[in-house]
Design an enzyme around this catalytic site. Structure first.
Site, mmCIF file in Angstrom:
data_model
loop_
_atom_site.group_PDB
_atom_site.id
_atom_site.type_symbol
_atom_site.label_atom_id
_atom_site.label_comp_id
_atom_site.label_asym_id
_atom_site.label_seq_id
_atom_site.Cartn_x
_atom_site.Cartn_y
_atom_site.Cartn_z
ATOM 1 N N LYS A 231 0.853 -1.189 0.000
ATOM 2 C CA LYS A 231 0.000 0.000 0.000
ATOM 3 C C LYS A 231 0.886 1.236 0.000
ATOM 4 C CE LYS A 231 -3.089 2.879 2.604
ATOM 5 N NZ LYS A 231 -3.539 3.266 3.955
ATOM 6 N N ASN B 42 -8.450 1.822 10.329
ATOM 7 C CA ASN B 42 -7.605 1.522 11.480
ATOM 8 C C ASN B 42 -8.123 2.256 12.715
ATOM 9 O OD1 ASN B 42 -3.976 1.519 12.089
ATOM 10 N ND2 ASN B 42 -5.637 0.871 13.362
ATOM 11 N N THR B 43 -8.054 3.595 12.683
ATOM 12 C CA THR B 43 -8.420 4.382 13.854
ATOM 13 C C THR B 43 -9.852 4.134 14.300
ATOM 14 O OG1 THR B 43 -6.917 6.101 13.033
ATOM 15 C CG2 THR B 43 -8.387 6.705 14.832
#
Length: 271
Positions: free
Chosen positions: A103, A212-213
């Site tokens: 990525k 993610n967060t």
């Protein structure tokens, strides 16, 4: 969803359409528990922030998130130039025995973490020419998304809103333009805050969602991971089912009125 409804990236099929990051958890044990709850098969790893063997003697993420169970997606979080990003992913390829699915993100601003698109395009070309299979974090600009695809990106990953903001999808119209022209998977990357955001992304026709967060920053990351799994699945099913048209109002009730038994005129009694 049917068993045939799989996400295909770089020739490999995945049953989960939820990609999850490995940062910001309290420890590697919580990271693994959240990944398991999410049902994800592809996990991102920030090479400049997470030890996957480059720091001997320190806890190694790969002991908790083994490549035998998950497809690792090394990313270039924290890179602000094409050169830094390319160097970072070449290191990841060495550490992961030739792993080539990566990525790319090249940031332009440390406060917003908005992508630097000229550097992103430059790095994409270099990495593709170097044999990498590149998934690219980018702006939600349909023209630049097409340029990334033309350069050979295996997936294009437009932001929904700023990284870590939890603001959800701020411009669904641009996402639809990107989706409608795409020949590679479109993965919403950044800005998802809760399960309804993930469902909306999938209802729009995105192929997958990366986060993610939204999970790691939740009060209960494990429970949120489970919620995100369900949100992605529900949004995908709704997209495949095809929603009813929106109407300001409808003269036709949801239940038919034809053939209903109705009371006739009263018979007998006082007039």
């Amino acid at each position: 969803m049917t068993t045939q409804d799989t996400l295909t990236i770089a020739g490999h099929a995945y049953s989960s359409r939820l990609l999850v990051g490995t940062g910001k958890y309290k420890d590697f044990e919580q990271t693994r528990a959240a990944l398991d709850a999410s049902g994800t098969e592809i996990v991102t790893v920030a090479i400049r922030r997470t030890n996957i063997g480059q720091n001997p003697g320190e806890p190694n993420l790969l002991d908790y998130v083994p490549p035998s169970k998950f497809t690792l997606l090394p990313n270039t979080a924290g890179c602000y130039s094409a050169d830094d990003a390319v160097r970072t992913l070449r290191l990841a390829r060495e550490l992961l025995d030739g792993h080539d699915l990566v990525k790319l993100e090249v940031l332009g601003d440390p406060h917003t973490l908005f992508p630097n698109m000229p550097e992103t395009l430059k790095a994409t070309k270099t990495l593709v020419d170097d044999g990498f299979k590149v998934m690219v974090y980018c702006t939600d600009d349909p023209i630049q998304c097409r340029m990334l695809e033309d350069l050979g990106a295996v997936a294009v990953m437009p932001l929904a809103s700023l990284i870590g903001s939890g603001m959800g999808i701020l411009n669904p119209w641009n996402l639809r333009l990107i989706i409608d022209q795409a020949r590679v998977p479109i993965v919403v990357d950044a800005g998802v805050g809760t399960a309804s955001d993930a469902a909306i992304a999938m209802e729009l026709g995105c192929d997958a969602v990366l986060m993610n967060t939204a999970i790691a920053g939740a009060r209960d990351p494990i429970l949120m991971a489970s919620a995100m799994k369900k949100g992605v699945e529900a949004g995908r099913e709704a997209f495949l089912a095809g929603r009813m048209p929106k109407k300001l109002y409808s003269g036709a009730p949801s239940s038919p009125t034809e053939g209903l038994i109705t009371a006739g005129p009263a018979s007998g009694g006082a007039k």
